[in-house]
Design a protein around this motif. Structure first.
Motif, PDB file in Angstrom:
ATOM      1  N   LEU A 163      59.191 -19.029  16.489  1.00 21.33           N
ATOM      2  CA  LEU A 163      59.198 -19.688  18.270  1.00 21.33           C
ATOM      3  C   LEU A 163      59.805 -18.363  18.558  1.00 21.33           C
ATOM      4  O   LEU A 163      61.209 -17.710  18.560  1.00 21.33           O
ATOM      5  N   ASN A 164      58.750 -18.521  19.828  1.00 18.81           N
ATOM      6  CA  ASN A 164      60.015 -18.191  20.571  1.00 18.81           C
ATOM      7  C   ASN A 164      60.432 -19.067  21.704  1.00 18.81           C
ATOM      8  O   ASN A 164      59.482 -18.868  22.891  1.00 18.81           O
ATOM      9  N   LYS A 165      61.604 -18.910  21.883  1.00 23.16           N
ATOM     10  CA  LYS A 165      62.231 -19.913  22.789  1.00 23.16           C
ATOM     11  C   LYS A 165      62.239 -19.849  24.468  1.00 23.16           C
ATOM     12  O   LYS A 165      62.340 -19.007  24.536  1.00 23.16           O
ATOM     13  N   ASP A 166      61.968 -20.702  24.382  1.00 22.68           N
ATOM     14  CA  ASP A 166      61.820 -20.786  26.566  1.00 22.68           C
ATOM     15  C   ASP A 166      60.962 -19.957  26.512  1.00 22.68           C
ATOM     16  O   ASP A 166      61.192 -19.112  28.078  1.00 22.68           O
TER      17      ASP A 166
ATOM     18  N   GLY B 193      62.467 -24.630  43.161  1.00 19.01           N
ATOM     19  CA  GLY B 193      62.316 -26.352  42.421  1.00 19.01           C
ATOM     20  C   GLY B 193      63.409 -25.894  41.229  1.00 19.01           C
ATOM     21  O   GLY B 193      63.057 -25.263  41.120  1.00 19.01           O
ATOM     22  N   LYS B 194      63.256 -27.228  40.276  1.00 22.40           N
ATOM     23  CA  LYS B 194      63.732 -27.422  39.000  1.00 22.40           C
ATOM     24  C   LYS B 194      62.695 -26.642  37.995  1.00 22.40           C
ATOM     25  O   LYS B 194      61.876 -27.718  38.194  1.00 22.40           O
ATOM     26  N   ALA B 195      62.869 -26.060  37.300  1.00 24.34           N
ATOM     27  CA  ALA B 195      61.939 -25.362  36.546  1.00 24.34           C
ATOM     28  C   ALA B 195      62.151 -25.957  34.801  1.00 24.34           C
ATOM     29  O   ALA B 195      63.258 -26.515  34.594  1.00 24.34           O
ATOM     30  N   SER B 196      60.937 -26.596  34.581  1.00 17.80           N
ATOM     31  CA  SER B 196      61.297 -26.802  33.294  1.00 17.80           C
ATOM     32  C   SER B 196      60.039 -25.756  31.873  1.00 17.80           C
ATOM     33  O   SER B 196      60.149 -24.951  32.430  1.00 17.80           O
ATOM     34  N   TYR B 197      61.309 -25.834  30.320  1.00 22.38           N
ATOM     35  CA  TYR B 197      60.040 -25.391  29.882  1.00 22.38           C
ATOM     36  C   TYR B 197      60.058 -25.191  28.775  1.00 22.38           C
ATOM     37  O   TYR B 197      59.961 -26.543  27.859  1.00 22.38           O
ATOM     38  N   TYR B 198      58.620 -24.796  28.188  1.00 23.35           N
ATOM     39  CA  TYR B 198      58.510 -24.853  25.969  1.00 23.35           C
ATOM     40  C   TYR B 198      59.051 -23.637  25.839  1.00 23.35           C
ATOM     41  O   TYR B 198      59.014 -22.553  25.899  1.00 23.35           O
ATOM     42  N   HIS B 199      59.288 -23.952  24.404  1.00 30.00           N
ATOM     43  CA  HIS B 199      59.039 -23.216  23.135  1.00 30.00           C
ATOM     44  C   HIS B 199      57.476 -22.829  23.244  1.00 30.00           C
ATOM     45  O   HIS B 199      56.579 -23.565  22.618  1.00 30.00           O
ATOM     46  N   ILE B 200      56.919 -21.388  22.637  1.00 25.17           N
ATOM     47  CA  ILE B 200      55.640 -21.988  22.194  1.00 25.17           C
ATOM     48  C   ILE B 200      56.521 -21.292  20.338  1.00 25.17           C
ATOM     49  O   ILE B 200      57.386 -20.173  20.169  1.00 25.17           O
TER      50      ILE B 200
ATOM     51  N   GLU C 221      52.514 -26.117  40.934  1.00 25.89           N
ATOM     52  CA  GLU C 221      53.166 -27.497  40.474  1.00 25.89           C
ATOM     53  C   GLU C 221      52.358 -27.360  39.319  1.00 25.89           C
ATOM     54  O   GLU C 221      50.671 -27.654  38.882  1.00 25.89           O
ATOM     55  N   ASP C 222      53.039 -27.866  38.220  1.00 29.26           N
ATOM     56  CA  ASP C 222      52.614 -28.293  36.707  1.00 29.26           C
ATOM     57  C   ASP C 222      51.365 -26.902  36.440  1.00 29.26           C
ATOM     58  O   ASP C 222      50.409 -26.938  35.779  1.00 29.26           O
ATOM     59  N   HIS C 223      51.893 -25.112  36.741  1.00 29.49           N
ATOM     60  CA  HIS C 223      51.002 -23.681  35.891  1.00 29.49           C
ATOM     61  C   HIS C 223      51.547 -23.757  35.389  1.00 29.49           C
ATOM     62  O   HIS C 223      53.492 -24.300  35.444  1.00 29.49           O
ATOM     63  N   VAL C 224      51.702 -23.141  34.479  1.00 32.01           N
ATOM     64  CA  VAL C 224      52.699 -22.795  33.189  1.00 32.01           C
ATOM     65  C   VAL C 224      52.575 -20.801  33.243  1.00 32.01           C
ATOM     66  O   VAL C 224      51.332 -20.144  33.624  1.00 32.01           O
ATOM     67  N   ALA C 225      53.889 -19.977  33.642  1.00 34.78           N
ATOM     68  CA  ALA C 225      54.491 -18.920  33.233  1.00 34.78           C
ATOM     69  C   ALA C 225      54.805 -18.386  32.095  1.00 34.78           C
ATOM     70  O   ALA C 225      55.735 -19.750  31.632  1.00 34.78           O
ATOM     71  N   PHE C 226      55.019 -17.100  32.472  1.00 36.42           N
ATOM     72  CA  PHE C 226      55.162 -17.155  30.747  1.00 36.42           C
ATOM     73  C   PHE C 226      56.073 -15.580  30.658  1.00 36.42           C
ATOM     74  O   PHE C 226      56.116 -15.201  31.476  1.00 36.42           O
ATOM     75  N   TRP C 227      57.052 -15.878  30.180  1.00 35.15           N
ATOM     76  CA  TRP C 227      57.805 -13.976  29.932  1.00 35.15           C
ATOM     77  C   TRP C 227      58.440 -13.808  28.483  1.00 35.15           C
ATOM     78  O   TRP C 227      58.190 -14.843  27.573  1.00 35.15           O
ATOM     79  N   ASN C 228      59.329 -12.806  28.012  1.00 36.06           N
ATOM     80  CA  ASN C 228      60.320 -13.079  26.674  1.00 36.06           C
ATOM     81  C   ASN C 228      59.039 -12.882  25.885  1.00 36.06           C
ATOM     82  O   ASN C 228      58.827 -13.453  24.617  1.00 36.06           O
ATOM     83  N   GLY C 229      58.439 -11.717  26.094  1.00 32.83           N
ATOM     84  CA  GLY C 229      57.389 -10.875  25.235  1.00 32.83           C
ATOM     85  C   GLY C 229      55.789 -11.763  25.001  1.00 32.83           C
ATOM     86  O   GLY C 229      54.957 -11.232  24.418  1.00 32.83           O
ATOM     87  N   VAL C 230      55.711 -13.094  25.848  1.00 33.31           N
ATOM     88  CA  VAL C 230      54.006 -13.144  26.328  1.00 33.31           C
ATOM     89  C   VAL C 230      53.800 -12.246  27.125  1.00 33.31           C
ATOM     90  O   VAL C 230      54.086 -11.972  28.541  1.00 33.31           O
TER      91      VAL C 230
ATOM     92  N   PHE D 210      52.433 -25.071  22.425  1.00 33.90           N
ATOM     93  CA  PHE D 210      53.943 -25.208  23.125  1.00 33.90           C
ATOM     94  C   PHE D 210      54.560 -26.591  22.761  1.00 33.90           C
ATOM     95  O   PHE D 210      54.326 -27.837  22.642  1.00 33.90           O
ATOM     96  N   LYS D 211      55.961 -26.380  22.267  1.00 34.93           N
ATOM     97  CA  LYS D 211      57.165 -27.345  22.349  1.00 34.93           C
ATOM     98  C   LYS D 211      58.029 -27.708  23.531  1.00 34.93           C
ATOM     99  O   LYS D 211      58.414 -27.236  24.075  1.00 34.93           O
ATOM    100  N   PRO D 212      57.936 -29.391  23.734  1.00 40.32           N
ATOM    101  CA  PRO D 212      59.222 -29.366  24.971  1.00 40.32           C
ATOM    102  C   PRO D 212      60.625 -28.238  24.873  1.00 40.32           C
ATOM    103  O   PRO D 212      61.199 -28.480  23.469  1.00 40.32           O
TER     104      PRO D 212
END
Length: 93
Positions: free
Chosen positions: A61-64, A48-55, A80-89, A35-37
């Motif tokens: 690299l799978n952006k955001d 609320g406001k979501a933050s993302y990771y590149h994988i 809060e502080d749980h991570v969800a996925f999309w974009n082919g994950v 995971f990369k910020p």
């Protein structure tokens, strides 16, 4: 549950939470080396406001491709502080 991308398990947990058909993994159950910020953010009206990771796996690299709520709204505090996925994950049992 497992989150898999590019044939690697990038998160694994028996404590996921489901919100709006997305599995949210506790942050301590993701494999941080993948995971990369990201500077990308979105806003959900009720979470609320979501933050993302590149994988990044094996140089690809799978952006955001993962998001989380560092300061979730009161209604969304359980994820809060749980991570969800999309974009082919792929998320599977």
């Amino acid at each position: 549950m497992k989150a898999i991308w590019n044939n690697k398990v990038i998160a694994e947990s028996s404590r996921t939470k489901i919100v709006e058909n997305n599995y949210y993994f506790p942050k301590e159950d993701i494999k941080e080396q993948y995971f990369k910020p990201s500077d990308y953010h979105t806003r959900c009206p009720w979470k609320g406001k979501a933050s993302y990771y590149h994988i990044e796996v094996d140089g690809e690299l799978n952006k955001d491709a993962a998001w989380y709520y560092p300061e979730a709204s009161h209604a969304a505090k359980p994820i809060e502080d749980h991570v969800a996925f999309w974009n082919g994950v792929k998320v599977t049992e």
